[in-house]
Design a protein around this motif. Structure first.
Motif, mmCIF file in Angstrom:
data_model
loop_
_atom_site.group_PDB
_atom_site.id
_atom_site.type_symbol
_atom_site.label_atom_id
_atom_site.label_comp_id
_atom_site.label_asym_id
_atom_site.label_seq_id
_atom_site.Cartn_x
_atom_site.Cartn_y
_atom_site.Cartn_z
ATOM 1 N N VAL A 152 0.871 -1.470 -0.076
ATOM 2 C CA VAL A 152 -0.051 0.020 -0.005
ATOM 3 C C VAL A 152 0.629 1.209 -0.023
ATOM 4 N N GLU A 153 0.566 2.255 -0.889
ATOM 5 C CA GLU A 153 1.542 3.446 -0.962
ATOM 6 C C GLU A 153 0.900 4.363 -0.067
ATOM 7 N N VAL A 154 1.847 4.829 1.025
ATOM 8 C CA VAL A 154 1.254 5.726 2.290
ATOM 9 C C VAL A 154 2.357 6.810 2.143
ATOM 10 N N GLY A 155 1.899 8.057 1.491
ATOM 11 C CA GLY A 155 2.998 8.800 1.353
ATOM 12 C C GLY A 155 4.081 8.602 0.452
ATOM 13 N N LYS A 156 5.509 8.535 0.942
ATOM 14 C CA LYS A 156 6.646 8.494 0.127
ATOM 15 C C LYS A 156 7.143 6.925 -0.060
ATOM 16 N N LEU A 157 6.152 5.984 0.605
ATOM 17 C CA LEU A 157 6.807 4.576 0.693
ATOM 18 C C LEU A 157 5.786 3.621 0.248
ATOM 19 N N GLU A 158 6.200 2.444 0.360
ATOM 20 C CA GLU A 158 5.041 1.343 0.094
ATOM 21 C C GLU A 158 5.234 0.757 1.645
ATOM 22 N N ALA A 159 3.816 0.615 2.222
ATOM 23 C CA ALA A 159 3.706 -0.325 3.318
ATOM 24 C C ALA A 159 3.484 -1.565 3.044
ATOM 25 N N ALA A 160 3.755 -2.607 3.751
ATOM 26 C CA ALA A 160 3.692 -3.984 3.425
ATOM 27 C C ALA A 160 2.382 -4.487 4.496
ATOM 28 N N MET A 161 1.389 -4.980 3.829
ATOM 29 C CA MET A 161 0.410 -5.694 4.596
ATOM 30 C C MET A 161 0.399 -7.337 4.396
ATOM 31 N N LEU A 162 1.012 -7.849 5.489
ATOM 32 C CA LEU A 162 1.212 -9.647 5.501
ATOM 33 C C LEU A 162 0.047 -10.083 5.473
ATOM 34 N N PRO A 163 -0.201 -11.345 4.862
ATOM 35 C CA PRO A 163 -1.408 -11.766 4.985
ATOM 36 C C PRO A 163 -2.092 -12.224 6.109
ATOM 37 N N SER A 164 -1.181 -12.267 7.284
ATOM 38 C CA SER A 164 -1.929 -12.463 8.632
ATOM 39 C C SER A 164 -2.536 -11.254 9.238
ATOM 40 N N GLU A 165 -2.325 -10.084 8.528
ATOM 41 C CA GLU A 165 -2.778 -8.717 9.149
ATOM 42 C C GLU A 165 -3.880 -8.414 7.726
ATOM 43 N N GLN A 166 -4.377 -9.245 6.791
ATOM 44 C CA GLN A 166 -5.588 -9.027 5.998
ATOM 45 C C GLN A 166 -6.516 -9.737 6.500
ATOM 46 N N THR A 167 -7.844 -8.993 6.286
ATOM 47 C CA THR A 167 -9.106 -9.290 6.954
ATOM 48 C C THR A 167 -9.677 -10.470 5.984
#
Length: 372
Positions: A152-167
């Motif tokens: 996920v692009e948030v501001g100036k970088l890409e943040a990672a959402m791991l499978p364990s953090e996905q609904t």
């Protein structure tokens, strides 16, 4: 180097928030290393950069000895006093030298170091910015999905959402705008690493804070949250002002406030319940939407028995035990659900008094407002 070099450092300091003095000192150290590499590691040198003009001076440093053993880093007292009669044994003799091609080497190393420091500074700025926003909700755009990880692009970088953090049950698509909970920020050699979540209870808390002004202003507090992401969440709230209904404030007129949060969480069910300092009332509320007849707490081991009507038993327990499981997590108590029939027949629980026919008639009178 020249005054333009110093002005360039001033601009870097202004735009990139890098201290100019720290940068000059780092350049001096880098040039010292470069000098030794090109003109002999054994030599002891000192590099000085003029803070106004940008001129670079190289000084050979030699220890003053009565009888030198190595001319590279030692000099006799006699020769030293030819320059300054105040020198004595043990002092460092300082003499400016002008090595060939040194200007080119110095400029090359300065350029490399400045580029490196700018990158480090930018990474630190981004890291500190996200560190301050940890445990907050960010709005981003999904840029790519690789090996089950959503970036996920948030501001100036890409943040990672791991499978364990996905609904579970949510679908994620490229260019989809999404709200995520900033879970963790970590420094790495490649820059800041940011992990985000859609399952963390903190996401629900922050959404309520943004949707309910009374929570944001501190009039209503969220006491506890228990969540099974994608399915159901229970939120316990209390009011700091006795004139305020905390549940009503969170639900909003015609349920519009809580519905906005439900929509954001892909129709996840949300139970907003009133917190109480009386554990019997709190547990009964936590088991909503089931109606509880009575709660029998055992404070020694924080366990409780909740008595419900027979037709409310499955509702109190919930599908696969979800309702009672979330209630237990919300309150911090282990809860056992029993129907009235089990309650009457259980010797471990004081039996409920049996009503007489006269008592029943009097209750009917009150309810139907009849005269006997």
């Amino acid at each position: 180097m020249n005054p333009e070099f110093i002005r360039a450092l001033d601009k870097i300091q202004e735009e990139k928030s890098i201290d100019k003095e720290d940068l000059i000192e780092a350049i001096e150290a880098a040039i010292t290393t470069a000098y030794k590499k090109n003109y002999g590691n054994a030599q002891n040198v000192e590099i000085n950069i003029d803070r106004e003009k940008g001129d670079i001076q190289v000084f050979a440093m030699k220890e003053i000895m009565e009888v030198p053993e190595n001319d590279l880093y030692q000099i006799s007292l006699e020769k030293a006093r030819e320059v300054d009669p105040n020198y004595k044994v043990g002092d460092l003799f300082r003499k400016e030298v002008r090595p060939r091609d040194f200007g080119r080497i110095a400029a090359q190393n300065a350029k490399q170091l400045i580029i490196q420091r700018i990158k480090e500074a930018e990474r630190n700025i981004i890291y500190n910015d996200f560190l301050e926003r940890q445990d907050e909700v960010l709005t981003g755009i999904i840029k790519r999905i690789e090996k089950g990880i959503v970036y996920v692009e948030v501001g100036k970088l890409e943040a990672a959402m791991l499978p364990s953090e996905q609904t579970l049950g949510e679908t994620y698509e490229i260019n989809q705008r999404i709200k995520v909970y900033l879970l963790m920020v970590k420094k790495t050699t490649k820059g800041p690493q940011v992990n985000v979540s859609r399952t963390h209870p903190g996401l629900v808390k922050r959404l309520f804070e943004s949707e309910v002004p009374e929570i944001f202003d501190g009039i209503v507090d969220i006491v506890s949250i228990s969540r099974e992401a994608g399915s159901r969440t229970k939120v316990a709230v209390k009011a700091n002002d006795p004139s305020i209904d905390p549940v009503g404030a969170c639900v909003g007129q015609k349920g519009v406030r809580v519905q906005n949060i439900i929509n954001e969480l892909s129709n996840e069910k949300i139970d907003v319940i009133k917190w109480s300092e009386h554990i019997e009332e709190y547990i009964a509320n936590a088991l909503s939407p089931a109606k509880v007849v009575r709660v029998i707490p055992h404070k020694e081991d924080k366990t409780a028995i909740a008595i419900v009507d027979d037709y409310q038993l499955s509702l109190a327990i919930g599908k696969e035990g979800q309702n009672v499981r979330l209630a237990a997590k919300l309150t911090g108590w282990k809860i056992d659900i029993k129907s009235k029939l089990t309650y009457v027949g259980d010797p471990m629980i004081p039996e409920k008094p049996v009503k007489s026919s006269e008592d029943i008639l009097m209750e009917l009178k009150d309810e139907l407002e009849l005269e006997f």
